[in-house]
Design an enzyme around this catalytic site. Structure first.
Site, PDB file in Angstrom:
ATOM      1  N   LYS A  60       1.168  -1.565  -0.587  1.00 55.92           N
ATOM      2  CA  LYS A  60       0.603  -0.022  -0.060  1.00 55.92           C
ATOM      3  C   LYS A  60       0.722   1.315  -0.007  1.00 55.92           C
ATOM      4  O   LYS A  60       1.322   1.661   1.238  1.00 55.92           O
ATOM      5  CB  LYS A  60      -0.923  -0.107   1.340  1.00 55.92           C
ATOM      6  CG  LYS A  60      -1.884   0.660   1.339  1.00 55.92           C
ATOM      7  CD  LYS A  60      -2.114   2.399   0.655  1.00 55.92           C
ATOM      8  CE  LYS A  60      -1.871   3.329   2.217  1.00 55.92           C
ATOM      9  NZ  LYS A  60      -1.787   4.530   1.277  1.00 55.92           N
TER      10      LYS A  60
ATOM     11  N   GLU B 238       9.945   1.308  11.079  1.00 53.33           N
ATOM     12  CA  GLU B 238      11.613   2.588  10.777  1.00 53.33           C
ATOM     13  C   GLU B 238      10.197   3.803  10.488  1.00 53.33           C
ATOM     14  O   GLU B 238       9.818   4.047   9.864  1.00 53.33           O
ATOM     15  CB  GLU B 238      11.725   2.394   9.086  1.00 53.33           C
ATOM     16  CG  GLU B 238      12.765   2.953   9.333  1.00 53.33           C
ATOM     17  CD  GLU B 238      13.396   3.781   8.467  1.00 53.33           C
ATOM     18  OE1 GLU B 238      13.171   5.021   9.169  1.00 53.33           O
ATOM     19  OE2 GLU B 238      13.250   4.065   8.189  1.00 53.33           O
TER      20      GLU B 238
ATOM     21  N   CYS C 244      13.947  10.025   6.353  1.00 56.80           N
ATOM     22  CA  CYS C 244      14.244   9.609   7.994  1.00 56.80           C
ATOM     23  C   CYS C 244      15.217  10.176   8.338  1.00 56.80           C
ATOM     24  O   CYS C 244      15.135  11.331   9.790  1.00 56.80           O
ATOM     25  CB  CYS C 244      13.680   8.171   8.299  1.00 56.80           C
ATOM     26  SG  CYS C 244      11.676   8.253   7.403  1.00 56.80           S
TER      27      CYS C 244
ATOM     28  N   GLU D 137      10.700  16.729  15.007  1.00 58.66           N
ATOM     29  CA  GLU D 137      10.766  16.381  13.551  1.00 58.66           C
ATOM     30  C   GLU D 137      10.566  17.174  12.830  1.00 58.66           C
ATOM     31  O   GLU D 137       9.063  17.354  12.979  1.00 58.66           O
ATOM     32  CB  GLU D 137      10.607  14.945  13.150  1.00 58.66           C
ATOM     33  CG  GLU D 137      10.763  14.594  11.644  1.00 58.66           C
ATOM     34  CD  GLU D 137      10.634  13.325  10.966  1.00 58.66           C
ATOM     35  OE1 GLU D 137      11.710  12.871  10.580  1.00 58.66           O
ATOM     36  OE2 GLU D 137       9.759  12.595  11.441  1.00 58.66           O
TER      37      GLU D 137
END
Length: 490
Positions: free
Chosen positions: A176, A251, A285, A382
């Site tokens: 997906k 992750e 990331c 972040e």
């Protein structure tokens, strides 16, 4: 005229059964460029059922591990043949620089070639059982249907590090992609069929997370979920897998420290800082979004970095001359703007950037913020954009304390000529990946993953294939005597 894409289910290109679609926007212009099926729970069930049937079908299950490896190698070769087309699709879909997508696509086949070689290296072992009349051994077994949830920032790369080991181990998969970047994965799925994988082994459904994504992660036939994305969405995934008991790897985000010591090579450290946070427009990331610089080099480093930032060319990501492209989504651009505005309110000094450039599309300037404290929101959270938070440190101990001062623990960079210091810092900094005198280096042989709010589990490397298996223990009675008292455990 919009380009139309269809899902891949059981070897066929299909629309959503409801007929619903949605448009994908080009980040460089903000205009729609493609239309895709909006899958719901019924579409997801069809894909999972196809993957489950393929997992049980002799066309897949009776293949030897060596044969699976040959299919993976063929898929890697096909990706290499179509690398230019795949790179352009990804750039148009998510705004990543064509220079970077071409670079990734040039290396991506290595993940399939490397993992192909591991397919027939999965070995069990004999067990030194403490019963003289018994022989026991273990065999690694595939899990079944694997769900891969892939974000928009590097869809092909983040699919490859899930798909290759899952197939090498003998599983089947439903992917997906992000609703913002599905096109390149759909095209790659066609290459899977061309490589010779049986129908249903790899399926792709498109749509939104709340619909297709949630239905996939909680489906009772899904045995493992490999997720890359943000911590907020990951919490929903964890709750969903509580019902089907699927194994899970996450992750997630990062707030990685890029640490520059006074003895560092200045040019190399500046280039490492640029690579860490402004490459991919900070949409990575592992972005080195916290720049920690030792007092002895601080002023010279900041002067050199801000001068280098002036030469970063913001432009159309399809233009090879561009150094920085747009944010992948308008929503993410809004997040970046809001977080920088909040940082200004909290008293940070904007040394460079801090606003949109004067052009169409979802662009944001490379930004450097001087921060007086590591407790500021911009230092702790972040951004996922081209925004670096800059802090000073005095000595090694303070650098370690600052580096470990967030809930994230994905990556870190260390810049020093002192080899012993580099090793000490690599040991003491909490991160799943540590680069010394480099940044953003990847390899099919190197595991990727973090700790804490950066997730758990590893992708890549020799153990990645084993992560898609479970050990089966087999007992063999060697005795010629009948089995004894059935009410006494052996």
């Amino acid at each position: 005229m919009l380009t139309e894409f269809l899902m891949l289910v059981n070897g066929e290109r299909v629309s959503a059964r409801s007929g619903r679609t949605y448009q994908s926007l080009n980040p460089a212009t903000g205009e729609p460029w493609s239309v895709l099926p909006d899958a719901d729970e019924a579409d997801v069930d069809r894909a999972v059922q196809a993957a489950d049937a393929a997992f049980r079908d002799a066309a897949w299950t009776k293949l030897t591990a060596t044969a699976r490896g040959k299919l993976l190698r063929r898929l890697g070769d096909l990706i290499a043949e179509h690398a230019g087309e795949l790179a352009e699709l990804e750039t148009r879909d998510n705004g990543k620089l064509i220079r970077e997508t071409r670079g990734q696509l040039a290396y991506l086949p290595e993940f399939f070639h490397y993992t192909a070689g591991l397919a027939d290296k999965l070995e069990g072992g004999t067990l030194p059982i403490d019963k003289a009349d018994m022989f026991a051994f273990t065999v690694p077994q595939p899990l079944g249907v694997v769900a891969a949830i892939v974000p928009w920032n590097s869809p092909l790369y983040l699919t490859a590090i899930k798909l290759a080991p899952a197939l090498a181990a003998g599983n089947t998969m439903v992917i997906k992609p992000s609703e913002h970047a599905s096109a390149s994965i759909l095209r790659m799925a066609e290459l899977v069929a061309q490589a010779g994988f049986p129908a249903g082994v790899v399926n792709v459904v498109t749509g939104y997370g709340a619909g297709a994504g949630a239905a996939l992660t909680r489906h009772p036939l899904v045995r493992r979920v490999a997720f890359t994305g943000g911590p907020a969405t990951a919490r929903h995934v964890v709750r969903a897998t509580a019902d089907n008991f699927a194994k899970l790897s996450l992750e997630l985000g990062g707030k990685s420290a890029n640490i520059v010591f006074g003895d560092a090579d200045l040019e190399g450290a500046v280039n490492g800082a640029v690579a860490g946070i402004y490459a991919a427009s900070g949409q990575s990331c592992v972005a080195g979004s916290r720049l920690l610089v030792q007092d002895a080099i601080y002023d010279r480093f900041v002067a050199a970095l801000t001068e280098r930032m002036k030469r970063i060319a913001i432009g159309d990501p399809i233009d090879p001359a561009s150094d920085m492209g747009p944010m992948a989504t308008e929503q993410q651009l809004g997040v970046v703007e809001t977080m920088v505005a909040r940082a200004r309110e909290q008293g940070v000094t904007v040394l460079a950037g801090g606003k949109r450039p004067d052009r169409a599309g979802w662009f944001y300037e490379p930004t450097l913020l001087e921060c007086a404290s590591d407790t500021l929101d911009i230092v702790q959270n972040e951004v996922f954009g081209p925004v670096a938070a800059l802090l000073r440190f005095r000595d090694e101990a303070e650098a370690v304390a600052l580096a470990n001062g967030t809930e994230y623990a994905l990556a870190a960079g260390i810049w020093t000529r002192d080899l012993a210091r580099g090793h000490r810092m690599a040991r003491d900094v909490h991160a799943g990946i540590v680069w010394v005198n480099t940044y953003r280096a990847v390899s099919a042989m190197a595991p990727i993953g973090g700790y804490g709010a950066s997730g758990y589990g590893r992708e890549g490397g020799i153990h990645s294939v084993l992560d898609y298996t479970e050990p089966k223990t087999v007992w063999v009675n060697l005795s010629e005597q009948p089995m004894g008292d059935p009410f006494v455990m052996r």
